[in-house]
Structure formats: structure tokens, C-alpha cells
Design an enzyme around this catalytic site. Structure first.
Site, PDB file in Angstrom:
ATOM      1  N   GLY A   1       0.805  -1.226   0.000  1.00  0.00           N
ATOM      2  CA  GLY A   1       0.000   0.000   0.000  1.00  0.00           C
ATOM      3  C   GLY A   1       0.830   1.264   0.000  1.00  0.00           C
TER       4      GLY A   1
ATOM      5  CB  THR B   1       3.580   7.035   0.703  1.00  0.00           C
ATOM      6  OG1 THR B   1       4.845   6.664   0.170  1.00  0.00           O
ATOM      7  CG2 THR B   1       3.741   8.256   1.579  1.00  0.00           C
TER       8      THR B   1
ATOM      9  CG  HIS C   1     -30.710  26.698   3.142  1.00  0.00           C
ATOM     10  ND1 HIS C   1     -29.796  27.703   3.395  1.00  0.00           N
ATOM     11  CD2 HIS C   1     -31.535  26.638   4.222  1.00  0.00           C
ATOM     12  CE1 HIS C   1     -30.080  28.250   4.573  1.00  0.00           C
ATOM     13  NE2 HIS C   1     -31.133  27.609   5.099  1.00  0.00           N
TER      14      HIS C   1
END
Ligand code: FAD
Length: 459
Positions: free
Chosen positions: A39, A41, A441
Site C-alpha cells: 500500500g 506511502t 440549503h
């Protein structure tokens, strides 16, 4: 023993595992070589663990501010660094195991653990094995750069990698380097409870950004009690008993900063020096980055370089996009190019900085006719409701095409909201597409139409 494959993938960063999967799915036999943790860094010492730590730091900060929200907590706020680290290890470990499991279960894929080195353009050695393939994909990433400061070899220094092992609270963390990595660690440790000092050589923090962005970030960090030395050169380092002393030539003259821990965050270097690239005919630039064309082909036919090691990006998303470019071109009959992508990234301090496209300084240098707007977060309803009003939204638009040129959102949700602008840029849509849109909103994104309604000629 020589073993023959259709393809070799060196490194399991953000491009290698996906590249291996795509090649294997196409029926090719693939050798994957990894010398460290699966995997790379992002998973082990970069994005995932640091953002997990940032979340713990944010929790501590919110608890300290709880009375502002009408919530009282009895007792003092204490950060348990062992538990913080354990949480980080669990999150990061899950990803690390996931990458390994996927690779180990992948049909047509053979894993080799060890250091890979080219012996020729078609052969790579790992331990006692010699692997042969007509195609190789280099995804070896980078590591923290160690500056040559006299005395540095005599004191204990930390990098982003060794910081991952810390499970105690540093009394005073000195950070050399005021850019993205240094700033994330600075705010995080300040919120955990450490004293923090940043020493930066440039006249401002993250000097690639516009000056107003740098200044606002400096004010946020100073407001939290972080000491910031700008225009400051580290002259030397020495031990003072249990402490580390850094001698600095700063704006106020020479000074000594005493701390308990020293973190070096002055940039990254590619892991290309010990890869045998010269035997493969793969050229690098003077800084060690592998020379690639717009489709990520190296100077050796049949060898591609992806991720941080090619110097065309320094992010997880650029590395993954490199995989998409190479695999789509090689296996999908496409003609994707690195120069088609739009620069984008975030700085994960609080408030976060989301960035896309050009800075205002770059727009000015380009001398095109542009419109621009800067809108304070203190006028964004959602930010007021959350009690997080620091920062601003800045957008630049091309006056002729009406397309967005670039943006910086330093403010709550900035790392997410920036994608609305980024996607409009990819669509080559005029800014009015967003200006005339109806947004939810109450959100930060709901203000983008309002902000874009206030564009003025960039003077
Ligand atoms: C502290 C920190 C925070 C970061 N935060 C972010 C963020 O928030 N967002 C973001 O987009 N990016 C972030 N980054 C950058 C990001 O982590 C990298 O850009 C990303 O991981 C891409 O790396 P890569 O794919 O090039 O290779 P890497 O992930 O570096 O992997 C390379 C792999 O190759 C292996 N390897 C090297 N040489 C050899 C060899 N000779 N033989 C065999 N194996 C070899 C290594 O062991 C390693 O596993 C951060 C980086 C750091 C250091």
C-alpha cells in the site's frame, strides 16, 4: 532462477496494485514486487494515517471549544496518545491488509517480497530470482528528504514515517518545513497538547499558494498558539541533554530553539537511486525523477513510470490517475494524457484548503483577461452555524470563455466543496452553470452561485 512473466510491477503504491489487477484481468501473468509495506506511502505513512490523526486532533479541539456550543464537559481535556495511535494503526492497518489480500488472491499474479533492481530493460532481480518480462511498471514512490544541516546526524530526527510510531505527547515539537506535510503535523500536535514551532526558510508558509492564502493559514495556526519562524534558515542542530537544540538565523537574528522532538518536513525525494535504472536505459532528471512523456512512457520502450517517482504529481489521486492513463492507453485503446488533468489537492488543516486549477498569481502571470472574486467564510451561513468562520472562497474565471480558471476554498468543507468547481472545469462549462444552479440549503456549496454573482475584472 529466471522466471518469465508478461509484466512486472515494482511497488504497491497507489498505481501498482490497480495496474497489476488490470493486466491480470486481461489474461497476463504479472509479477508484483514490494520491499516494504503493502500500500506504500498513502496507506502506511501518508494520507490515511495522517487524516486519521487529524480527526483525533479535531475531536480534541472541539471538546476544548465545547462551551462555545453550550456543551459543558467536566474535568480537563486529556489526549491519550496510545489510544490515538491505536486508532490510527487500526485504520491504516485495515487498508494495508486489504491491499495485500487483494494482491495475494489475484489470479495470474505472483508476489515477490524484496528490493527490485533492473538488470536490463527486460530483467529485474529480486533476492535470488531474476524476473523477465516485456513490460515493466515502476511505482516506487518517494521518501522524506533529509536536509544537510550540520549536527543533524547527532540528534534524533523524525520524518513522516517515524512519526507514525509516536505514542507519547512531545513536550515541544520543532518542525523544519512549513509546507503541506509540516502544517498538518503542526496543527495536529498543537491540538494534542504539544508546544509546536515551525521553522520555514521562505518568507511565507506554503509559498506555492497565493500570499493571502499563506497569510490566512499563518494567522489560523498562530491563533492556536503555534510559533512560526519565517525567513528562517536552520544553521545547525545539537543535543542538549534530553532536548534537541536547533540554531536558526531568522528575521530577528540568530536564535536557538529548544524542543523535545524534531520533525523534518522539507520535501520528498523519489526512490529511484537504487533501482538499476541505468541498466534498463531509463533516464532520470537531476533530482532523480524518472523522465516520462505525456503517456508516462519512460525513455526505455516497454517501461512506464507511475506515481510520485515520475515527478508529474505528488498525490494519491495523481498516482491513481497515472494508472488510469497507462492502463486505458495500453489495454483500452485510448489516448489519455497527463496534461489533460487539472491540478487539484487539499491541505488538511482546519479549516481545510481545497484547491483546483490556477492560483491568482498564475492567472495574473498568464496576462489573460480574467474576472475574480474573494468572499469571506464569515458571510457563509453554514460556517456561522458551525462556528467555523475562518477563511475565504476565491475564484478566477476567464473573461472571454467564462470558464473557471482556478479556485481556493480555505474554509470549513473546502476540501469537498472545491469539487463543484473542479467538475465544471472538466466539463469546460461556463461559470454561469454553477451561478444559475440551485444548491442545497444550508451548505457551503450553496454560496457558490452567490460568490460567482460577484465576479469583478481582475485588476
Ligand atoms: C505525511 C504525508 C501525507 C500525505 N497526505 C496526502 C493526502 O492527504 N492526499 C494525497 O493525495 N496525497 C498525500 N500524500 C502523498 C501520497 O501519499 C503519495 O502521493 C501517494 O501515496 C502516491 O504514492 P506512489 O503511488 O507514488 O507510491 P508509494 O505509495 O510511495 O509506494 C511505493 C512503494 O514502492 C515500494 N518500493 C520502492 N522501491 C522499491 C524497490 N526497489 N523494490 C520494491 N519495492 C519498492 C515501497 O516500499 C512502497 O511500498 C501524503 C504524503 C505524506 C508523506
Amino acid at each position: 532462477m529466471t522466471r518469465r512473466f508478461d509484466a512486472i510491477v515494482i511497488g504497491t503504491g497507489q498505481a501498482g496494485p490497480s495496474m497489476a489487477a488490470r493486466l491480470a484481468e486481461a489474461g497476463m501473468t504479472v509479477a508484483v514486487i514490494e520491499r516494504g509495506k503493502f500500500g506504500g506511502t498513502c496507506v502506511n505513512t501518508g494520507c490515511i494515517p495522517t487524516k486519521t490523526l487529524v480527526a483525533s486532533a479535531h475531536a480534541a479541539h472541539t471538546v476544548r471549544r465545547s462551551m462555545e456550543y453550550g456543551v459543558s464537559i467536566d474535568g480537563t481535556v486529556r489526549v491519550d496518545m496510545k489510544r490515538v495511535k491505536a486508532r490510527k494503526d487500526a485504520v491504516s492497518g485495515r487498508s494495508n491488509m486489504g491491499v495485500e489480500k487483494n494482491l495475494r488472491e489475484m489470479k495470474n499474479c505472483t508476489i515477490f517480497r524484496g528490493h527490485a533492481r533492473f538488470e536490463s530493460a527486460r530483467t529485474v532481480s529480486v533476492n535470488d530470482d531474476l524476473l523477465e518480462a516485456d513490460r515493466s511498471f515502476i511505482n516506487v514512490g518517494g521518501r522524506a528528504s533529509i536536509p544537510s544541516i550540520p549536527g543533524l546526524d547527532q540528534v534524533p530526527c523524525l520524518t513522516n514515517s517515524s512519526m507514525m510510531d509516536i505514542d507519547v505527547l512531545p513536550q515541544h515539537l520543532i518542525i523544519v518545513g512549513g509546507s503541506y506535510i509540516g502544517l498538518e503535523f503542526a496543527q495536529m500536535y498543537r491540538r494534542f497538547g504539544s508546544e509546536v514551532s515551525i521553522i520555514e526558510l521562505a518568507p511565507r508558509l506554503i509559498s506555492r499558494e497565493d500570499a493571502d492564502v499563506s497569510d490566512a493559514i499563518r494567522d489560523v495556526l498562530k491563533g492556536e498558539g503555534i510559533r512560526i519562524e519565517l525567513n528562517a534558515r536552520c544553521r545547525s542542530a545539537a543535543r542538549r541533554g534530553e532536548q534537541v537544540a536547533v540554531q536558526v538565523d531568522g528575521e530577528a537574528g540568530p536564535a536557538e530553539i529548544l524542543g523535545s522532538h524534531l520533525l523534518l518536513a522539507v520535501g520528498r525525494v523519489p526512490n529511484t537511486h537504487d533501482l538499476g535504472l541505468e541498466k534498463a536505459g531509463v533516464a532520470t532528471d537531476p533530482r532523480g525523477y524518472i523522465t516520462v512523456d505525456d503517456e508516462l512512457r519512460t525513455t526505455a520502450p516497454g517501461i512506464w513510470a507511475l506515481g510520485d517517482c515520475n515527478g508529474r504529481g505528488a498525490f494519491t489521486h495523481t498516482s491513481y490517475n497515472d494508472f488510469e492513463i497507462v492502463s486505458d492507453n495500453l489495454l483500452g485503446g485510448k489516448a489519455r494524457r497527463v496534461t489533460d488533468r487539472i491540478q487539484t489537492y487539499a491541505l488538511f488543516i482546519d479549516p481545510p484548503l481545497g484547491r483546483c486549477g490556477m492560483t491568482e498569481a498564475e492567472v495574473r502571470t498568464s496576462q489573460r483577461r480574467a474576472l475574480a472574486v474573494k468572499y469571506p467564510m464569515s458571510r457563509v451561513g453554514r460556517a456561522i452555524e458551525k462556528g467555523e468562520t475562518e477563511g475565504f472562497i476565491k475564484i478566477a474565471v476567464d473573461a472571454e470563455s467564462s470558464q473557471i480558471l482556478g479556485a481556493a476554498i480555505l474554509g470549513t468543507g473546502g476540501d469537498e466543496v472545491i469539487h463543484a468547481l473542479l467538475d465544471a472545469m472538466y466539463a469546460k462549462a461556463p461559470y454561469t452553470t454553477i451561478k444559475n444552479a440551485m444548491h442545497i440549503h444550508p451548505t457551503v456549496a450553496e454560496f457558490l452561485p452567490t460568490v460567482l454573482g460577484q465576479l469583478q475584472p481582475l485588476s
